[in-house]
Design a protein around this motif. Structure first.
Motif, PDB file in Angstrom:
ATOM      1  N   THR A 124       0.805  -1.158  -0.150  1.00 57.21           N
ATOM      2  CA  THR A 124      -0.086  -0.147  -0.010  1.00 57.21           C
ATOM      3  C   THR A 124       0.825   1.273  -0.131  1.00 57.21           C
ATOM      4  N   GLN A 125       0.229   2.253  -0.504  1.00 57.48           N
ATOM      5  CA  GLN A 125       1.019   3.705  -0.588  1.00 57.48           C
ATOM      6  C   GLN A 125       0.103   4.582   0.368  1.00 57.48           C
ATOM      7  N   ASN A 126      -0.988   3.972   1.146  1.00 53.87           N
ATOM      8  CA  ASN A 126      -1.566   4.945   1.900  1.00 53.87           C
ATOM      9  C   ASN A 126      -1.018   4.796   3.409  1.00 53.87           C
ATOM     10  N   GLY A 127      -0.263   5.787   3.726  1.00 54.20           N
ATOM     11  CA  GLY A 127       0.192   5.779   4.858  1.00 54.20           C
ATOM     12  C   GLY A 127      -0.556   6.423   6.172  1.00 54.20           C
ATOM     13  N   PHE A 129      -2.395   5.655   9.049  1.00 50.82           N
ATOM     14  CA  PHE A 129      -2.206   4.440   9.774  1.00 50.82           C
ATOM     15  C   PHE A 129      -3.282   4.854  11.013  1.00 50.82           C
ATOM     16  N   THR A 130      -3.268   3.781  11.854  1.00 50.98           N
ATOM     17  CA  THR A 130      -3.993   3.968  13.309  1.00 50.98           C
ATOM     18  C   THR A 130      -3.413   2.949  14.128  1.00 50.98           C
ATOM     19  N   VAL A 131      -3.411   3.126  15.305  1.00 51.14           N
ATOM     20  CA  VAL A 131      -2.974   1.910  16.380  1.00 51.14           C
ATOM     21  C   VAL A 131      -4.344   1.136  17.083  1.00 51.14           C
ATOM     22  N   ASN A 132      -4.267   0.021  16.935  1.00 46.57           N
ATOM     23  CA  ASN A 132      -5.456  -0.728  17.463  1.00 46.57           C
ATOM     24  C   ASN A 132      -5.510  -1.127  18.765  1.00 46.57           C
ATOM     25  N   GLU A 133      -6.420  -1.870  19.315  1.00 48.16           N
ATOM     26  CA  GLU A 133      -6.479  -2.105  20.814  1.00 48.16           C
ATOM     27  C   GLU A 133      -5.424  -2.840  21.217  1.00 48.16           C
ATOM     28  N   ASN A 134      -4.770  -3.419  20.434  1.00 47.77           N
ATOM     29  CA  ASN A 134      -3.673  -4.376  20.847  1.00 47.77           C
ATOM     30  C   ASN A 134      -2.217  -3.702  20.807  1.00 47.77           C
ATOM     31  N   GLY A 135      -2.297  -2.362  20.386  1.00 49.69           N
ATOM     32  CA  GLY A 135      -1.058  -1.661  20.016  1.00 49.69           C
ATOM     33  C   GLY A 135      -0.186  -1.668  18.934  1.00 49.69           C
ATOM     34  N   LEU A 136      -0.957  -2.486  17.968  1.00 54.79           N
ATOM     35  CA  LEU A 136      -0.222  -2.808  16.813  1.00 54.79           C
ATOM     36  C   LEU A 136      -0.565  -1.461  15.869  1.00 54.79           C
ATOM     37  N   LEU A 137       0.452  -1.573  14.870  1.00 58.53           N
ATOM     38  CA  LEU A 137       0.139  -0.250  13.993  1.00 58.53           C
ATOM     39  C   LEU A 137      -0.550  -0.921  12.676  1.00 58.53           C
ATOM     40  N   THR A 138      -1.651  -0.508  12.293  1.00 57.85           N
ATOM     41  CA  THR A 138      -2.537  -0.826  11.417  1.00 57.85           C
ATOM     42  C   THR A 138      -3.052   0.326  10.487  1.00 57.85           C
ATOM     43  N   ALA A 140      -6.430   1.603   8.298  1.00 59.48           N
ATOM     44  CA  ALA A 140      -7.595   2.154   8.617  1.00 59.48           C
ATOM     45  C   ALA A 140      -8.584   1.233   8.799  1.00 59.48           C
ATOM     46  N   GLU A 141      -8.338  -0.053   7.389  1.00 59.78           N
ATOM     47  CA  GLU A 141      -8.978  -1.333   7.499  1.00 59.78           C
ATOM     48  C   GLU A 141      -8.677  -2.092   8.747  1.00 59.78           C
ATOM     49  N   GLY A 142      -7.554  -2.149   9.252  1.00 60.96           N
ATOM     50  CA  GLY A 142      -7.350  -3.009  10.315  1.00 60.96           C
ATOM     51  C   GLY A 142      -6.180  -3.877   9.937  1.00 60.96           C
ATOM     52  N   TYR A 143      -5.680  -3.725   8.810  1.00 60.61           N
ATOM     53  CA  TYR A 143      -4.401  -4.755   8.270  1.00 60.61           C
ATOM     54  C   TYR A 143      -3.084  -4.291   9.047  1.00 60.61           C
ATOM     55  N   ARG A 144      -2.410  -5.114   9.398  1.00 60.98           N
ATOM     56  CA  ARG A 144      -1.139  -4.941  10.290  1.00 60.98           C
ATOM     57  C   ARG A 144      -0.122  -4.624   9.367  1.00 60.98           C
ATOM     58  N   GLY A 194      -8.632  -2.749  -3.984  1.00 65.98           N
ATOM     59  CA  GLY A 194      -9.412  -2.183  -3.081  1.00 65.98           C
ATOM     60  C   GLY A 194      -9.009  -2.004  -1.589  1.00 65.98           C
ATOM     61  N   ASN A 195      -9.486  -1.201  -1.107  1.00 63.28           N
ATOM     62  CA  ASN A 195      -8.947  -0.612   0.267  1.00 63.28           C
ATOM     63  C   ASN A 195      -7.323  -0.207   0.150  1.00 63.28           C
ATOM     64  N   SER A 196      -7.258   0.477  -0.958  1.00 61.95           N
ATOM     65  CA  SER A 196      -5.851   1.092  -0.922  1.00 61.95           C
ATOM     66  C   SER A 196      -4.777  -0.035  -1.138  1.00 61.95           C
ATOM     67  N   LEU A 197      -5.140  -1.417  -1.309  1.00 63.04           N
ATOM     68  CA  LEU A 197      -4.041  -2.468  -1.304  1.00 63.04           C
ATOM     69  C   LEU A 197      -3.787  -2.639  -2.887  1.00 63.04           C
TER      70      LEU A 197
END
Length: 275
Positions: A124-127, A129-138, A140-144, A194-197
């Motif tokens: 992906t070239q869409n940077g 990102f967000t941090v999920n409930e487990n502290g992982l960088l993901t 917006a769709e939740g992909y790690r 799709g989903n910027s992938l």
């Protein structure tokens, strides 16, 4: 007579396909990291027309165009404008700073790597990102988002910094993760899912390589910029102009078909009529 009808029909279909691609570009004008698709209209091979007469050698009359088709949308990996957000989880790629390979005259492009729920790797070239409930960088769709070892990145919170080479420094000073940033000279082999992938559709042995493994990039230490989002590279003015031009092309072919329809109607109803 019907050959022209087929050619006009193929023209309508090609312009309709191009309009769909342009509409998708316009719909994603505000999608971070989106790369617009470009559609090219190509002609089918021409046919050679010959005159056949009994007892004579066939003579060439000319060629006949057999119609056009729309080549599938090819993404343009030109970098979009950067927008400052000051969010630590927004990380933009700096593809414009990449050097040109003197041997191939290609510039190439860079991507992030993410892991899907089925453990497959995508790019992906869409940077944004967000941090999920487990502290992982993901995403917006939740992909790690993956590190230099293609493993998920544990950041624990949004209080982290990213250096120019992708090195991540946590709030406590820990620096054991680095963003996996891949480089390829053949971005046209990346297919949108799709989903910027992006999925690699080329030779499995030539997948994007980690930047440290590319000799060409030894002196290019700046790959990312934190606190910025790369915007879509869609040019709204150009896209709207192309949509109008495509519509006119569709309309022109439609009028040709209508003309053929009137000619055939006249042939059926009037030619051969007995007065």
């Amino acid at each position: 007579m019907f050959r022209g009808l087929y050619a006009a029909t193929s023209g309508m279909m090609a312009h309709n396909r191009k309009q769909q691609v342009l509409t998708n570009n316009l719909a994603n004008a505000n999608t971070a990291g989106f790369k617009q698709d470009q559609t090219i209209l190509r002609a089918f091979p021409d046919q050679l027309i010959k005159a056949m007469e009994k007892g004579k050698i066939a003579s060439n009359i000319g060629t006949l165009n057999t119609g056009v088709y729309a080549q599938e949308g090819i993404p343009s990996f030109m970098q979009g404008a950067l927008k400052e957000t000051r969010n630590s989880t927004d990380i933009s790629l700096l593809g414009e700073s990449l050097p040109v390979n003197p041997e191939t005259q290609k510039k190439g492009t860079v991507t992030f790597a993410v892991r899907l729920d089925n453990n497959e790797i995508r790019y992906t070239q869409n940077g944004q990102f967000t941090v999920n409930e487990n502290g992982l960088l993901t995403t917006a769709e939740g992909y790690r988002v993956l590190n230099q070892n293609l493993q998920p990145i544990q950041v624990n919170s949004t209080e982290f910094t990213v250096q120019d080479n992708g090195q991540i420094i946590l709030q406590d000073g820990t620096a054991n993760n680095r963003l996996w940033i891949g480089y390829t000279e053949e971005p046209e082999q990346l297919v949108k899912e799709g989903n910027s992938l992006l999925r690699w559709a080329g030779d499995p042995a030539a997948t994007p390589q980690f930047v440290d493994n590319v000799a060409l990039l030894n002196n290019a230490g700046t790959f990312v910029k934190q606190g910025f989002v790369e915007q879509s590279n869609v040019d709204l003015t150009q896209t709207m102009t192309e949509m109008m031009s495509t519509y006119r092309g569709f309309e022109s072919n439609q009028k040709v078909i209508q003309a053929y329809d009137r000619s055939m109607e006249k042939a059926v109803n009037e030619i051969g009529r007995i007065y």
